[in-house]
Design an enzyme around this catalytic site. Structure first.
Site: not given
Ligand code: ATP
Ligand code: MG
Length: 556
Positions: A36, A262, A272
Site C-alpha cells: 500500500e 512476518r 509504517k
Molecule cells: P505495515 O504493518 O508496515 O503497515 P503492511 O502489511 O500494512 O505493513 P503493505 O504495504 O500492505 O504493508 O505490505 C505489502 C506486503 O508486504 C504485504 O504482502 C505484507 O504482507 C508484506 N509485509 C509487510 N510487513 C512485513 C513484514 N514485517 N514481514 C514480512 N512481510 C511483510
Molecule cells: Mg497492509
C-alpha cells in the site's frame, strides 16, 4: 541479477508450489508484491519482496508489483516512487507487470453489483459503531442488520446512489451477506465498500466510494492471474472471505492464499504507522534517516542489496512469529562488506602526535593494502609526516594492565608505517592530554624491526596536514528495548541513537568520495559517505562497527 538458486533453502511455500506444478494444477507460477503506497518500504517488506520475486524467478514465473491503493487519504505518489526505487535497488524487476488496484475500480464495482444481484450483498445504514456492536464477539454470535433483507432492486438503486455521491460519508456501506453467526468474525457480513469523499492520487474525483482491502485484494489477484497469493499471518482469518468472494463472482481457477510469519527485528519497529510517527514528530530526519529500518534508511546507512537478500534468505520462511536478532542483519552486512569494501584510515577523535626525530617538512608515501580479502584491489600510497593524528582512545596516561596501546614510554606500530615510542605528554591546565611527543625508528619501515623486537599494538593514524577533515555520524539502535512495542513506544526511544563527531580526519585518498561509497576504516568499522557529503565537507555514516556479536553468539 546473480542469485544462486541452488542454495535457496526449501520451505513450506516451495513445497506447495512444487506440488502444484507437479500435479498440473498450476502451469506457470505468478506471484505479486502488493504494497500500500502509504509509507516507505522497510526490511519486513524486503522479506516479502525476496520471497515473491525469488519464487517467480526460481520457478520461471512472473512476479507483479501491484500498488494496493484503496485508501486515498493516506496514500501519496511520493510513496509510489520510493517503493519502485527500493524494489529495483534490492535487485528485482517487475518488467511490464506494474499494476494498481485503483485501475480495477470499474471492474470491482461491477463485481459488487453482481454480488447484489445474487442477493449476496446489501446496502446497510447502520453507523460504524452500530456495525461493530451488531458484530458480536468471539464467544457470542452477531445480530443481523435491520437492512439485511432489502430487495435486490433496492440495493442496486442505493449502491448506485452511493456511487453517485448522494449520501454522506459513514451513512451507507455495502456489506456482504454471509452469516452473522459465523464462528469467524470476519465472515459476519463484512463491509465491502464505504463512502469517502476524498480525491484519489490516480483516479482524481472519479470515485466517492472505495472498495475495502478484503474485497479488492482477492479480486485483484484473480484479475491478474496470480497463482499463489502470499501474505502475512494476520490474514489467516481473512482467507475464508478471500475464497468466499471469489467463489461467488469469479470463474476458477482461483489464486491460493498462503500465509507466512512476518519479520520482526529486535530494537526496531516495523509498522509504517509507527515509522510515520517517527518522521512526523521529527524524531528522525526523514524516512531515509540511517537509523530507520526502511530500505531507504538502510541504503543511506551503507547497507547493500546483497546483504539484505542474504539476510532474507537466512531467516527463512516459517509459520510462527518470532523476533529476529538485529545482530544477524549486521552479520550479513559485514560478510558482504568484508569482501567488497576498500580499507582506509580515519581517526574519529584525533589526538596529535609530533614525531620529534622525523625531519620537518618531509612527507613520504607509504604503501597500504586496499583489501586483504581481494588481491585485485591492489595498494595505495598514504602520506606520512612529522605530525600525525591517532585515536584519542588509543592512548592512556596511566594504562591498566590489559591496555597494550600507546602510553608514556611505550612503543607501538603505526599501520603500514613505523614503530613509534611516546616520549612526552602535553597536558592542558585541567590535566587533559592535548598532544603527544614521540620518536620513530626509521629501521622499522613497513612495520617490523630488524632486531626482532615486538610491539603489542598496531594503531591506525593519518598525517595531520595531509589528511582531510570530516564529519562522522555514529548510530545506535533507535530504541533501547528489544521489543519497543512493549509499553509506550516513545518512552523506549534510545536518546543516544545518534552521535555526531565533527572533528574527524580521514586519509587524503578519500578526497573524491561520492555519497554511497563504502569503506572499512581500519580498526573502526564500515563507513559510508552520506548523501550530505560534498567535496567541501565530507560526511560519513558508520554503517556497522567491526565487532560481530552474532558470530560470537554462534560460537558459544
Ligand atoms: P505495515 O504493518 O508496515 O503497515 P503492511 O502489511 O500494512 O505493513 P503493505 O504495504 O500492505 O504493508 O505490505 C505489502 C506486503 O508486504 C504485504 O504482502 C505484507 O504482507 C508484506 N509485509 C509487510 N510487513 C512485513 C513484514 N514485517 N514481514 C514480512 N512481510 C511483510
Ligand atoms: Mg497492509
Amino acid at each position: 541479477m546473480p542469485m544462486d538458486t541452488n542454495t535457496t533453502p526449501s520451505n513450506f511455500i516451495r513445497s506447495i508450489i512444487e506440488e502444484d506444478l507437479a500435479s498440473g494444477k498450476v502451469k506457470k507460477v505468478v506471484t505479486r508484491f502488493p504494497p500500500e503506497p502509504n509509507g516507505y518500504l522497510h526490511i519486513g517488506h524486503a522479506k516479502s519482496i525476496c520471497l515473491n520475486f525469488g519464487l517467480a524467478k526460481d520457478y520461471n514465473g512472473t512476479c507483479h508489483l501491484r500498488f494496493d491503493d484503496t485508501n486515498p487519504e493516506k496514500e501519496d505518489v511520493e510513496y509510489i516512487e520510493s517503493i519502485m526505487e527500493d524494489v529495483r535497488w534490492l535487485g528485482f524487476d517487475w518488467g511490464e507487470h506494474l499494476y494498481y488496484a485503483s485501475d480495477y475500480f470499474p471492474q470491482l464495482y461491477d463485481f459488487a453489483v453482481e454480488l447484489i444481484k445474487q442477493g449476496k450483498a446489501y446496502v446497510c445504514e447502520l453507523s460504524a459503531e452500530q456495525i461493530r456492536e451488531y458484530r458480536g464477539t468471539l464467544t457470542e454470535p452477531g445480530k443481523e442488520s435491520p437492512y439485511r433483507n432489502r430487495s435486490v432492486e433496492e440495493n442496486l438503486e442505493l449502491f448506485e446512489r452511493m456511487k453517485n455521491g448522494e449520501f454522506e460519508e459513514g451513512s451507507h456501506v455495502l456489506r456482504a451477506k454471509i452469516d452473522m453467526a459465523a464462528p469467524n468474525v470476519v465472515m459476519r457480513d463484512p463491509v465491502l465498500y464505504r463512502i469517502k469523499k476524498v480525491p484519489h492520487h490516480r483516479t482524481g474525483d472519479q470515485w466517492v466510494i472505495y472498495p475495502m482491502y478484503d474485497f479488492t485484494h482477492c479480486l485483484s489477484d484473480a484479475i491478474e492471474g496470480i497463482t499463489h497469493s502470499i501474505c502475512t499471518l494476520e490474514f489467516e482469518n481473512n482467507r475464508p472471505l478471500y475464497e468466499w468472494i471469489l467463489e461467488q463472482v469469479y470463474p476458477k481457477p482461483h489464486p491460493q492464499q498462503i500465509e507466512f510469519a512476518r519479520l520482526n527485528l529486535s530494537y526496531t519497529v516495523m509498522s509504517k504507522r509507527k515509522l510515520l510517527q517517527l518522521v512526523e514528530k521529527g524524531i528522525v530526519r526523514g524516512w531515509d534517516d540511517p537509523r530507520m529500518p526502511t530500505l531507504a534508511g538502510l541504503r543511506r546507512r551503507g547497507y547493500t542489496p546483497e546483504a539484505i537478500r542474504d539476510f532474507c534468505e537466512r531467516i527463512g520462511v516459517a509459520k510462527a512469529n518470532s523476533i529476529v536478532d538485529y545482530a544477524l542483519l549486521e552479520h550479513c552486512l559485514r560478510d558482504d562488506l568484508n569482501q567488497k569494501a576498500p580499507r582506509a584510515m580515519a581517526v574519529l577523535r584525533p589526538l596529535k602526535v609530533v614525531i620529534e626525530n622525523y625531519p620537518e617538512g618531509q612527507v613520504e608515501y607509504l604503501e597500504a593494502v586496499n583489501n586483504p580479502n581481494d588481491p585485485k584491489a591492489g595498494t595505495r600510497l598514504v602520506p606520512f609526516a612529522r605530525e600525525i593524528f591517532i585515536e584519542r582512545d588509543d592512548f592512556m596516561l596511566d594504562p591498566p594492565k590489559k591496555f597494550y596501546r600507546l602510553a608514556p614510554g611505550r612503543e607501538v606500530r603505526l599501520r603500514f608505517a613505523y614503530f613509534i615510542k611516546c616520549t612526552d605528554v602535553i597536558l592542558d591546565e585541567a590535566g587533559n592530554v592535548v598532544e603527544l611527543r614521540a620518536v620513530y625508528d626509521p629501521e622499522t619501515k613497513g612495520g617490523s624491526a630488524p632486531d626482532g623486537r615486538k610491539v603489542k599494538a598496531t594503531l591506525h593514524w593519518v598525517a595531520a596536514e595531509h589528511s582531510l577533515p570530516a564529519e562522522v555520524r555514529l548510530y545506535d539502535h533507535l530504541f533501547n528495548k528489544e521489543d519497543p512495542n512493549e509499553g509506550d513506544l516513545f518512552e523506549n526511544l534510545n536518546p543516544n541513537s545518534l552521535e555526531v563527531l565533527s572533528d574527524a580526519r580521514v586519509e587524503l585518498s578519500l578526497k573524491d568520495v561520492q555519497p554511497g561509497d563504502k569503506f572499512q576504516f581500519e580498526r573502526l568499522g564500515y563507513f559510508c559517505a552520506d548523501l550530505d557529503s560534498t567535496a567541501e565537507r565530507l560526511v560519513f555514516n558508520r554503517t556497522v562497527p567491526l565487532k560481530d556479536t552474532w558470530a560470537k553468539l554462534q560460537k558459544k
